[in-house]
Design an enzyme around this catalytic site. Structure first.
Site, PDB file in Angstrom:
ATOM      1  N   GLY A  12      -2.272  -0.464   6.134  1.00 34.34           N
ATOM      2  CA  GLY A  12      -3.359  -0.071   5.227  1.00 34.34           C
ATOM      3  C   GLY A  12      -2.983   0.888   4.116  1.00 34.34           C
ATOM      4  O   GLY A  12      -3.838   1.594   3.583  1.00 34.34           O
ATOM      5  N   SER A  13      -1.709   0.894   3.698  1.00 35.52           N
ATOM      6  CA  SER A  13      -1.358   1.820   2.615  1.00 35.52           C
ATOM      7  C   SER A  13      -1.976   1.371   1.286  1.00 35.52           C
ATOM      8  O   SER A  13      -2.305   2.208   0.438  1.00 35.52           O
ATOM      9  CB  SER A  13       0.160   1.980   2.494  1.00 35.52           C
ATOM     10  OG  SER A  13       0.753   0.812   1.992  1.00 35.52           O
ATOM     11  N   ASN A  14      -2.158   0.078   1.094  1.00 37.37           N
ATOM     12  CA  ASN A  14      -2.834  -0.379  -0.124  1.00 37.37           C
ATOM     13  C   ASN A  14      -4.320  -0.030  -0.101  1.00 37.37           C
ATOM     14  O   ASN A  14      -4.897   0.304  -1.132  1.00 37.37           O
ATOM     15  CB  ASN A  14      -2.617  -1.880  -0.331  1.00 37.37           C
ATOM     16  CG  ASN A  14      -1.278  -2.164  -0.983  1.00 37.37           C
ATOM     17  OD1 ASN A  14      -1.056  -1.845  -2.142  1.00 37.37           O
ATOM     18  ND2 ASN A  14      -0.346  -2.731  -0.214  1.00 37.37           N
ATOM     19  N   MET A  90      -3.092 -10.650   6.774  1.00 32.92           N
ATOM     20  CA  MET A  90      -2.032 -11.621   7.015  1.00 32.92           C
ATOM     21  C   MET A  90      -2.566 -12.967   7.533  1.00 32.92           C
ATOM     22  O   MET A  90      -1.995 -13.545   8.459  1.00 32.92           O
ATOM     23  CB  MET A  90      -0.995 -11.032   7.974  1.00 32.92           C
ATOM     24  CG  MET A  90      -0.332  -9.777   7.416  1.00 32.92           C
ATOM     25  SD  MET A  90       0.218  -9.957   5.695  1.00 32.92           S
ATOM     26  CE  MET A  90       1.966  -9.855   5.891  1.00 32.92           C
ATOM     27  N   ARG A  91      -3.645 -13.439   6.933  1.00 31.71           N
ATOM     28  CA  ARG A  91      -4.168 -14.750   7.297  1.00 31.71           C
ATOM     29  C   ARG A  91      -4.407 -15.584   6.056  1.00 31.71           C
ATOM     30  O   ARG A  91      -4.791 -15.039   5.018  1.00 31.71           O
ATOM     31  CB  ARG A  91      -5.502 -14.626   8.032  1.00 31.71           C
ATOM     32  CG  ARG A  91      -5.334 -14.187   9.420  1.00 31.71           C
ATOM     33  CD  ARG A  91      -6.577 -14.221  10.246  1.00 31.71           C
ATOM     34  NE  ARG A  91      -6.189 -13.754  11.550  1.00 31.71           N
ATOM     35  CZ  ARG A  91      -5.618 -14.505  12.471  1.00 31.71           C
ATOM     36  NH1 ARG A  91      -5.440 -15.803  12.268  1.00 31.71           N
ATOM     37  NH2 ARG A  91      -5.235 -13.983  13.615  1.00 31.71           N
ATOM     38  N   ILE A  92      -4.197 -16.883   6.208  1.00 37.54           N
ATOM     39  CA  ILE A  92      -4.469 -17.787   5.095  1.00 37.54           C
ATOM     40  C   ILE A  92      -5.931 -18.202   5.163  1.00 37.54           C
ATOM     41  O   ILE A  92      -6.402 -18.643   6.219  1.00 37.54           O
ATOM     42  CB  ILE A  92      -3.524 -19.008   5.170  1.00 37.54           C
ATOM     43  CG1 ILE A  92      -2.082 -18.528   4.954  1.00 37.54           C
ATOM     44  CG2 ILE A  92      -3.916 -20.062   4.145  1.00 37.54           C
ATOM     45  CD1 ILE A  92      -1.028 -19.540   5.322  1.00 37.54           C
ATOM     46  N   ASN A 107      -5.516 -10.661  -4.029  1.00 32.04           N
ATOM     47  CA  ASN A 107      -4.497 -10.438  -3.001  1.00 32.04           C
ATOM     48  C   ASN A 107      -3.326  -9.695  -3.635  1.00 32.04           C
ATOM     49  O   ASN A 107      -2.995  -9.919  -4.798  1.00 32.04           O
ATOM     50  CB  ASN A 107      -4.000 -11.781  -2.450  1.00 32.04           C
ATOM     51  CG  ASN A 107      -2.965 -11.606  -1.352  1.00 32.04           C
ATOM     52  OD1 ASN A 107      -3.122 -10.772  -0.450  1.00 32.04           O
ATOM     53  ND2 ASN A 107      -1.886 -12.378  -1.407  1.00 32.04           N
ATOM     54  N   HIS A 109       0.725  -9.220  -3.251  1.00 35.24           N
ATOM     55  CA  HIS A 109       1.866  -9.860  -2.589  1.00 35.24           C
ATOM     56  C   HIS A 109       3.157  -9.184  -3.069  1.00 35.24           C
ATOM     57  O   HIS A 109       3.321  -8.945  -4.271  1.00 35.24           O
ATOM     58  CB  HIS A 109       1.895 -11.356  -2.908  1.00 35.24           C
ATOM     59  CG  HIS A 109       3.009 -12.068  -2.194  1.00 35.24           C
ATOM     60  ND1 HIS A 109       2.945 -12.351  -0.843  1.00 35.24           N
ATOM     61  CD2 HIS A 109       4.210 -12.513  -2.628  1.00 35.24           C
ATOM     62  CE1 HIS A 109       4.080 -12.937  -0.487  1.00 35.24           C
ATOM     63  NE2 HIS A 109       4.859 -13.054  -1.543  1.00 35.24           N
ATOM     64  N   GLU A 174       2.986  -1.474  -5.768  1.00 37.01           N
ATOM     65  CA  GLU A 174       1.760  -2.110  -5.251  1.00 37.01           C
ATOM     66  C   GLU A 174       0.594  -1.134  -5.354  1.00 37.01           C
ATOM     67  O   GLU A 174      -0.523  -1.488  -5.727  1.00 37.01           O
ATOM     68  CB  GLU A 174       1.946  -2.526  -3.785  1.00 37.01           C
ATOM     69  CG  GLU A 174       2.968  -3.630  -3.577  1.00 37.01           C
ATOM     70  CD  GLU A 174       3.041  -4.073  -2.117  1.00 37.01           C
ATOM     71  OE1 GLU A 174       2.007  -4.125  -1.449  1.00 37.01           O
ATOM     72  OE2 GLU A 174       4.158  -4.372  -1.644  1.00 37.01           O
TER      73      GLU A 174
HETATM   74  C1  GAR Z   1       2.167  -5.042   1.568  1.00 36.65           C
HETATM   75  O1  GAR Z   1       3.516  -4.940   1.205  1.00 36.65           O
HETATM   76  C2  GAR Z   1       1.565  -6.302   0.985  1.00 36.65           C
HETATM   77  O2  GAR Z   1       2.059  -6.616  -0.284  1.00 36.65           O
HETATM   78  C3  GAR Z   1       1.990  -7.318   2.009  1.00 36.65           C
HETATM   79  O3  GAR Z   1       1.820  -6.682   3.242  1.00 36.65           O
HETATM   80  C4  GAR Z   1       2.007  -5.281   3.066  1.00 36.65           C
HETATM   81  C5  GAR Z   1       0.787  -4.571   3.621  1.00 36.65           C
HETATM   82  O4  GAR Z   1       0.997  -3.181   3.601  1.00 36.65           O
HETATM   83  N1  GAR Z   1       1.214  -8.519   1.921  1.00 36.65           N
HETATM   84  C6  GAR Z   1       1.707  -9.741   2.064  1.00 36.65           C
HETATM   85  O5  GAR Z   1       2.860  -9.963   2.339  1.00 36.65           O
HETATM   86  C7  GAR Z   1       0.674 -10.862   1.861  1.00 36.65           C
HETATM   87  N2  GAR Z   1       1.327 -12.122   1.696  1.00 36.65           N
HETATM   88  P1  GAR Z   1      -0.214  -2.178   3.781  1.00 36.65           P
HETATM   89  O6  GAR Z   1      -0.968  -2.626   5.058  1.00 36.65           O
HETATM   90  O7  GAR Z   1       0.425  -0.833   3.965  1.00 36.65           O
HETATM   91  O8  GAR Z   1      -1.096  -2.256   2.574  1.00 36.65           O
END
Ligand code: GAR
Length: 217
Positions: A12-14, A90-92, A107, A109, A174
């Site tokens: 959840g850092s984003n 992480m789900r499509i 999203n 990525h 990001e």
């Molecule tokens: C992030 O690096 C994001 O870009 C990636 O998962 C990580 C989640 O980090 N997402 C994908 O790869 C989607 N295809 P976070 O939980 O710290 O935000």
């Protein structure tokens, strides 16, 4: 205030970057609801700390993928969510989820799509020997990691790069481009023309090239 719903699966850092930008007053939005498909996600701790409503909806509690997605939609619509952010979800998602929020799902990525789609994008970039990778915020459509691009940041690979070092440098970008993209939606400046996303600028009209990181540089 733009009403956000954020879907997460892990750290959840984003999500935290969105919360911080809102608290700093540079992102004019409100996180109405966070949904995690993983009860262990650290993102849920962040919600508790910041008093953000959160729910866990696990795929295994539903007999079908569409029943799971219909419930996600139901919870988000019940909170009046206007923009959905997949922040490490992480789900499509299928049309069942996408159609009710068409062009209103973002999203993040960790690559410059269309390069290195799918899982372990940073490892793919290192193993490929790429000299540049980065991150992308894109609109979610039925394709996987391939919807229209809203904004990208380019990160060069160093000579001695490994997956972790690249991932952490990409992550810091990001955390800049995701709140920026959300803010463009909050300002009503996003225009989607087929695959091309234009950011309307109040001063200059529709720019031929997307402006970059206006509020974060
Ligand atoms: C992030 O690096 C994001 O870009 C990636 O998962 C990580 C989640 O980090 N997402 C994908 O790869 C989607 N295809 P976070 O939980 O710290 O935000």
């Amino acid at each position: 205030m733009l009403k956000l719903g954020v879907l997460v699966s892990g750290r959840g850092s984003n999500l935290q970057a969105i919360i911080d930008s809102i608290e700093r007053g540079i992102l004019k939005a409100k996180v109405e609801l966070v949904i995690s498909d993983n009860p262990e996600a650290y993102a849920l701790e962040r919600c508790k700390r910041h008093n953000i409503e959160h729910k866990v909806l696990e795929r295994k509690s539903y007999t079908t993928k569409s029943a799971f997605e219909e419930d996600l939609v139901r919870h988000l619509k019940a909170k009046g969510v206007e923009l959905v952010v997949l922040a490490g979800f992480m789900r499509i998602l299928s049309e069942t989820f996408i159609e009710p929020f068409r062009n209103r799902i973002l999203n993040i990525h960790p690559s410059l799509i269309p390069a290195f789609q799918g899982l372990h994008a940073q490892r793919q970039a290192v193993e490929f020997g790429a000299m540049f990778s980065g991150c992308t915020v894109h609109i979610v459509d039925e394709s996987v990691d391939a919807g229209p691009v809203v904004v990208q940041a380019v990160v060069p690979l160093l000579q001695e790069e490994d997956e972790d070092s690249l991932a952490s440098r990409i992550l810091s970008f990001e955390h800049k481009i995701l709140p920026q993209a959300v803010q463009w939606f909050a300002e009503g400046r996003v225009e989607i023309k087929g695959r091309r996303v234009l950011i309307k600028d109040a001063k200059y009209g529709t720019l031929p090239v997307n402006p970059r990181l206006e509020i974060f540089t």
